[in-house]
Design a protein around this motif. Structure first.
Motif, PDB file in Angstrom:
ATOM      1  N   LEU A 275       0.827  -1.201   0.000  1.00  0.00           N
ATOM      2  CA  LEU A 275       0.000   0.000   0.000  1.00  0.00           C
ATOM      3  C   LEU A 275       0.863   1.253   0.000  1.00  0.00           C
ATOM      4  O   LEU A 275       0.592   2.207  -0.732  1.00  0.00           O
ATOM      5  CB  LEU A 275      -0.946   0.002   1.201  1.00  0.00           C
ATOM      6  N   GLU A 276       1.911   1.246   0.808  1.00  0.00           N
ATOM      7  CA  GLU A 276       2.811   2.394   0.851  1.00  0.00           C
ATOM      8  C   GLU A 276       3.489   2.596  -0.502  1.00  0.00           C
ATOM      9  O   GLU A 276       3.675   3.727  -0.943  1.00  0.00           O
ATOM     10  CB  GLU A 276       3.833   2.222   1.964  1.00  0.00           C
ATOM     11  N   GLN A 277       3.826   1.513  -1.175  1.00  0.00           N
ATOM     12  CA  GLN A 277       4.463   1.624  -2.489  1.00  0.00           C
ATOM     13  C   GLN A 277       3.519   2.190  -3.544  1.00  0.00           C
ATOM     14  O   GLN A 277       3.966   2.764  -4.526  1.00  0.00           O
ATOM     15  CB  GLN A 277       5.013   0.262  -2.923  1.00  0.00           C
ATOM     16  N   THR A 278       2.214   2.030  -3.350  1.00  0.00           N
ATOM     17  CA  THR A 278       1.261   2.590  -4.308  1.00  0.00           C
ATOM     18  C   THR A 278       0.914   4.042  -3.999  1.00  0.00           C
ATOM     19  O   THR A 278       0.239   4.687  -4.789  1.00  0.00           O
ATOM     20  CB  THR A 278      -0.049   1.772  -4.361  1.00  0.00           C
ATOM     21  N   GLY A 279       1.372   4.550  -2.842  1.00  0.00           N
ATOM     22  CA  GLY A 279       1.135   5.947  -2.524  1.00  0.00           C
ATOM     23  C   GLY A 279       0.353   6.217  -1.268  1.00  0.00           C
ATOM     24  O   GLY A 279       0.099   7.383  -0.944  1.00  0.00           O
ATOM     25  N   VAL A 280      -0.038   5.193  -0.534  1.00  0.00           N
ATOM     26  CA  VAL A 280      -0.714   5.409   0.744  1.00  0.00           C
ATOM     27  C   VAL A 280       0.322   5.983   1.707  1.00  0.00           C
ATOM     28  O   VAL A 280       1.402   5.432   1.880  1.00  0.00           O
ATOM     29  CB  VAL A 280      -1.335   4.104   1.288  1.00  0.00           C
ATOM     30  N   ALA A 281      -0.001   7.109   2.320  1.00  0.00           N
ATOM     31  CA  ALA A 281       0.965   7.827   3.145  1.00  0.00           C
ATOM     32  C   ALA A 281       1.229   7.158   4.484  1.00  0.00           C
ATOM     33  O   ALA A 281       2.339   7.223   4.998  1.00  0.00           O
ATOM     34  CB  ALA A 281       0.493   9.255   3.369  1.00  0.00           C
ATOM     35  N   ALA A 282       0.221   6.523   5.064  1.00  0.00           N
ATOM     36  CA  ALA A 282       0.401   5.882   6.372  1.00  0.00           C
ATOM     37  C   ALA A 282      -0.715   4.876   6.609  1.00  0.00           C
ATOM     38  O   ALA A 282      -1.833   5.043   6.125  1.00  0.00           O
ATOM     39  CB  ALA A 282       0.406   6.912   7.491  1.00  0.00           C
ATOM     40  N   ILE A 283      -0.372   3.855   7.369  1.00  0.00           N
ATOM     41  CA  ILE A 283      -1.345   2.862   7.815  1.00  0.00           C
ATOM     42  C   ILE A 283      -1.221   2.774   9.334  1.00  0.00           C
ATOM     43  O   ILE A 283      -0.118   2.620   9.864  1.00  0.00           O
ATOM     44  CB  ILE A 283      -1.074   1.467   7.195  1.00  0.00           C
ATOM     45  N   PHE A 284      -2.335   2.862  10.011  1.00  0.00           N
ATOM     46  CA  PHE A 284      -2.359   2.791  11.468  1.00  0.00           C
ATOM     47  C   PHE A 284      -3.004   1.487  11.910  1.00  0.00           C
ATOM     48  O   PHE A 284      -4.060   1.100  11.403  1.00  0.00           O
ATOM     49  CB  PHE A 284      -3.122   3.984  12.041  1.00  0.00           C
ATOM     50  N   ASN A 285      -2.352   0.807  12.841  1.00  0.00           N
ATOM     51  CA  ASN A 285      -2.845  -0.471  13.358  1.00  0.00           C
ATOM     52  C   ASN A 285      -3.974  -0.248  14.357  1.00  0.00           C
ATOM     53  O   ASN A 285      -4.084   0.833  14.951  1.00  0.00           O
ATOM     54  CB  ASN A 285      -1.708  -1.226  14.041  1.00  0.00           C
ATOM     55  N   PRO A 286      -4.779  -1.288  14.589  1.00  0.00           N
ATOM     56  CA  PRO A 286      -5.816  -1.180  15.610  1.00  0.00           C
ATOM     57  C   PRO A 286      -5.174  -0.799  16.954  1.00  0.00           C
ATOM     58  O   PRO A 286      -4.075  -1.248  17.281  1.00  0.00           O
ATOM     59  CB  PRO A 286      -6.406  -2.583  15.681  1.00  0.00           C
ATOM     60  N   GLY A 287      -5.837   0.043  17.682  1.00  0.00           N
ATOM     61  CA  GLY A 287      -5.331   0.470  18.976  1.00  0.00           C
ATOM     62  C   GLY A 287      -4.512   1.738  18.915  1.00  0.00           C
ATOM     63  O   GLY A 287      -4.142   2.292  19.950  1.00  0.00           O
ATOM     64  N   THR A 288      -4.211   2.210  17.698  1.00  0.00           N
ATOM     65  CA  THR A 288      -3.488   3.473  17.577  1.00  0.00           C
ATOM     66  C   THR A 288      -4.374   4.577  18.134  1.00  0.00           C
ATOM     67  O   THR A 288      -5.552   4.667  17.792  1.00  0.00           O
ATOM     68  CB  THR A 288      -3.142   3.776  16.103  1.00  0.00           C
ATOM     69  N   SER A 289      -3.811   5.401  18.990  1.00  0.00           N
ATOM     70  CA  SER A 289      -4.621   6.451  19.608  1.00  0.00           C
ATOM     71  C   SER A 289      -4.996   7.523  18.587  1.00  0.00           C
ATOM     72  O   SER A 289      -4.264   7.764  17.616  1.00  0.00           O
ATOM     73  CB  SER A 289      -3.869   7.096  20.771  1.00  0.00           C
ATOM     74  N   MET A 290      -6.108   8.143  18.835  1.00  0.00           N
ATOM     75  CA  MET A 290      -6.547   9.238  17.968  1.00  0.00           C
ATOM     76  C   MET A 290      -5.537  10.375  18.014  1.00  0.00           C
ATOM     77  O   MET A 290      -5.291  11.038  16.996  1.00  0.00           O
ATOM     78  CB  MET A 290      -7.937   9.732  18.383  1.00  0.00           C
ATOM     79  N   ASP A 291      -4.904  10.594  19.172  1.00  0.00           N
ATOM     80  CA  ASP A 291      -3.872  11.627  19.273  1.00  0.00           C
ATOM     81  C   ASP A 291      -2.706  11.333  18.337  1.00  0.00           C
ATOM     82  O   ASP A 291      -2.182  12.237  17.689  1.00  0.00           O
ATOM     83  CB  ASP A 291      -3.357  11.748  20.709  1.00  0.00           C
ATOM     84  N   THR A 292      -2.289  10.070  18.272  1.00  0.00           N
ATOM     85  CA  THR A 292      -1.185   9.684  17.381  1.00  0.00           C
ATOM     86  C   THR A 292      -1.555   9.958  15.931  1.00  0.00           C
ATOM     87  O   THR A 292      -0.757  10.502  15.164  1.00  0.00           O
ATOM     88  CB  THR A 292      -0.836   8.192  17.570  1.00  0.00           C
ATOM     89  N   ILE A 293      -2.767   9.604  15.564  1.00  0.00           N
ATOM     90  CA  ILE A 293      -3.206   9.803  14.178  1.00  0.00           C
ATOM     91  C   ILE A 293      -3.325  11.287  13.856  1.00  0.00           C
ATOM     92  O   ILE A 293      -2.838  11.736  12.812  1.00  0.00           O
ATOM     93  CB  ILE A 293      -4.541   9.066  13.922  1.00  0.00           C
ATOM     94  N   THR A 294      -3.935  12.058  14.740  1.00  0.00           N
ATOM     95  CA  THR A 294      -4.105  13.483  14.449  1.00  0.00           C
ATOM     96  C   THR A 294      -2.764  14.223  14.480  1.00  0.00           C
ATOM     97  O   THR A 294      -2.565  15.149  13.702  1.00  0.00           O
ATOM     98  CB  THR A 294      -5.114  14.153  15.396  1.00  0.00           C
ATOM     99  N   ASP A 295      -1.836  13.797  15.342  1.00  0.00           N
ATOM    100  CA  ASP A 295      -0.495  14.393  15.337  1.00  0.00           C
ATOM    101  C   ASP A 295       0.203  14.108  14.017  1.00  0.00           C
ATOM    102  O   ASP A 295       0.820  14.997  13.419  1.00  0.00           O
ATOM    103  CB  ASP A 295       0.349  13.868  16.499  1.00  0.00           C
ATOM    104  N   TRP A 296       0.110  12.859  13.552  1.00  0.00           N
ATOM    105  CA  TRP A 296       0.715  12.503  12.262  1.00  0.00           C
ATOM    106  C   TRP A 296       0.102  13.336  11.144  1.00  0.00           C
ATOM    107  O   TRP A 296       0.814  13.875  10.290  1.00  0.00           O
ATOM    108  CB  TRP A 296       0.527  11.010  11.958  1.00  0.00           C
TER     109      TRP A 296
END
Length: 68
Positions: free
Chosen positions: A31-52
């Motif tokens: 997915l990253e090779q096709t251009g997806v910028a990031a993938i977040f695993n289950p349990g990733t905090s919303m703060d981590t995602i919004t900071d990214w």
């Protein structure tokens, strides 16, 4: 890959695509090779995602300003 292809077909290569869920490591790499910028695993905090996301958008803005 289908979302990336559809965005490209509409001239939206500038869209920041990211996702998450239970995705095998080999698929994350593909997915990253096709251009997806990031993938977040289950349990990733919303703060981590919004900071990214904030950092990714700030970086994009800096790049656009540098090319203007």
């Amino acid at each position: 890959p289908r979302v990336i292809a559809e965005l490209a077909a509409q001239g939206r290569e500038d869209a920041l695509v990211f996702g998450g869920g239970i995705i095998p490591a080999a698929d994350v790499l593909a997915l990253e090779q096709t251009g997806v910028a990031a993938i977040f695993n289950p349990g990733t905090s919303m703060d981590t995602i919004t900071d990214w996301l904030a950092q990714a958008l700030e970086e994009r803005e800096r790049q656009l300003e540098a090319h203007a």
